[in-house]
Design a protein around this motif. Sequence first.
Motif, PDB file in Angstrom:
ATOM      1  N   ASN A 140       8.789  -2.545  -0.829  1.00 58.39           N
ATOM      2  CA  ASN A 140       9.379  -3.522   0.090  1.00 58.39           C
ATOM      3  C   ASN A 140       9.395  -4.923  -0.527  1.00 58.39           C
ATOM      4  OD1 ASN A 140       9.901  -1.897   2.499  1.00 58.39           O
ATOM      5  ND2 ASN A 140       7.686  -1.647   2.600  1.00 58.39           N
ATOM      6  N   LEU A 141       8.602  -5.126  -1.569  1.00 60.83           N
ATOM      7  CA  LEU A 141       8.580  -6.422  -2.244  1.00 60.83           C
ATOM      8  C   LEU A 141       9.755  -6.531  -3.205  1.00 60.83           C
ATOM      9  CD1 LEU A 141       4.779  -6.779  -3.063  1.00 60.83           C
ATOM     10  CD2 LEU A 141       6.062  -8.012  -1.307  1.00 60.83           C
ATOM     11  N   LYS A 142      10.166  -7.754  -3.479  1.00 62.94           N
ATOM     12  CA  LYS A 142      11.234  -8.023  -4.431  1.00 62.94           C
ATOM     13  C   LYS A 142      10.796  -9.148  -5.359  1.00 62.94           C
ATOM     14  CE  LYS A 142      13.996  -5.097  -2.369  1.00 62.94           C
ATOM     15  NZ  LYS A 142      14.272  -3.791  -2.990  1.00 62.94           N
ATOM     16  N   ASP A 143      11.231  -9.065  -6.606  1.00 64.47           N
ATOM     17  CA  ASP A 143      10.909 -10.101  -7.576  1.00 64.47           C
ATOM     18  C   ASP A 143      11.414 -11.457  -7.075  1.00 64.47           C
ATOM     19  OD1 ASP A 143      10.096 -10.634 -10.573  1.00 64.47           O
ATOM     20  OD2 ASP A 143      12.017 -11.644 -10.298  1.00 64.47           O
ATOM     21  N   GLY A 144      10.547 -12.477  -7.090  1.00 64.58           N
ATOM     22  CA  GLY A 144      10.916 -13.811  -6.642  1.00 64.58           C
ATOM     23  C   GLY A 144      10.565 -14.116  -5.202  1.00 64.58           C
ATOM     24  N   MET A 145      10.149 -13.100  -4.424  1.00 61.75           N
ATOM     25  CA  MET A 145       9.812 -13.306  -3.007  1.00 61.75           C
ATOM     26  C   MET A 145       8.540 -14.141  -2.872  1.00 61.75           C
ATOM     27  SD  MET A 145       8.988 -10.321  -0.181  1.00 61.75           S
ATOM     28  CE  MET A 145      10.637  -9.626  -0.220  1.00 61.75           C
ATOM     29  N   PHE A 146       8.511 -15.038  -1.888  1.00 57.75           N
ATOM     30  CA  PHE A 146       7.314 -15.843  -1.609  1.00 57.75           C
ATOM     31  C   PHE A 146       6.521 -15.158  -0.506  1.00 57.75           C
ATOM     32  CE2 PHE A 146       4.823 -19.231   0.309  1.00 57.75           C
ATOM     33  CZ  PHE A 146       4.316 -19.877  -0.818  1.00 57.75           C
ATOM     34  N   ILE A 147       5.212 -15.022  -0.737  1.00 61.49           N
ATOM     35  CA  ILE A 147       4.373 -14.315   0.242  1.00 61.49           C
ATOM     36  C   ILE A 147       3.116 -15.127   0.574  1.00 61.49           C
ATOM     37  CG2 ILE A 147       5.153 -12.036  -0.452  1.00 61.49           C
ATOM     38  CD1 ILE A 147       1.672 -13.157  -1.425  1.00 61.49           C
ATOM     39  N   ASN A 148       2.501 -14.772   1.680  1.00 63.01           N
ATOM     40  CA  ASN A 148       1.174 -15.259   2.050  1.00 63.01           C
ATOM     41  C   ASN A 148       0.239 -14.057   2.109  1.00 63.01           C
ATOM     42  OD1 ASN A 148       1.876 -18.099   2.591  1.00 63.01           O
ATOM     43  ND2 ASN A 148       3.064 -17.237   4.278  1.00 63.01           N
ATOM     44  N   GLY A 149      -1.047 -14.327   2.153  1.00 63.53           N
ATOM     45  CA  GLY A 149      -1.960 -13.199   2.236  1.00 63.53           C
ATOM     46  C   GLY A 149      -3.409 -13.621   2.369  1.00 63.53           C
TER      47      GLY A 149
END
Length: 290
Positions: A226-235
């Motif tokens: 579900n992740l994509k290169d360049g995506m910004f995430i929190n965690g």
Amino acid sequence: DISGRVKSTRKIKIISEVNGVSNASSIFEVGEFFKKGQVLISIDDSDLLLNLKSVKSQFLALLLNIYPEIKMDFPSLASNFDVYITNFNMNSVLPKLPEVRNTKAKNFLASRQIYANYYSIKSLEKNLEKFKIRAPFDGVLTKTFVDPGSNIIVGQPLGEYLDPTSFEINASVSPNEIRFVKVGNSVIINSNDLDNNIFGKVSRIGSHVNEMTQSIDVFISTSDLNLKDGMFINGEIICDSLENVSKIDRAKILNNNEIFTIDNNSLKVKKIDVLLNQNDSVIIRGLSQK
């Protein structure tokens, strides 16, 4: 708490090592998927291929010329060279020369330029491979800088290629918090672009403070598609448990390690240990629990 940008663990720039014109029929477009070994882009190699065949023809003539001498002076080698000459194919990769252990035979072949011509051909074959750039792993094109049929020069960037199944997130953790983080810690990852939380693990921890952010780099690995290169995430990194601690507003801290408490209706100053900061809150130890 962490945040960062998703990056494929295998991302390469495609660069040409030769000059030529790209094949007009090549499918070299963003989003195209390739299996390992498939040709990403081919460059016209007709001139080099003709030159290679010419050199191979000369090499075959040389072998035919010295074969009678091999048969007469080194009969133990004659059958091997007979098979080599019989199976010689102008359109195939040049096979390895028959093994020669006899010193006199080696010197004879060297004096007739057999080895020199053999390695010249292998060098041309190696160079010919560079006209077809193949996928080093299963992946997808994310950038292309040339059109089919365009002229290409040595060192020219042609595009970008990555593995869409393995990711790494580069996050920053303050020096005060890094002592609680260990390789192997689980990480809960979320984003506005994700329907559900996904999970990763801390794979590496930096050993120096980033001058720009004054924090330490922590790398989180995950293979969630579900992740994509360049995506910004929190965690959130799930670290070791802390016992006998309290969470209070950061604004309530005085002089970095003191707070006001009420004891028997009296206002008192109490020293505490600040373990780590979390946005507008702090985790402290030293406040009695009731």
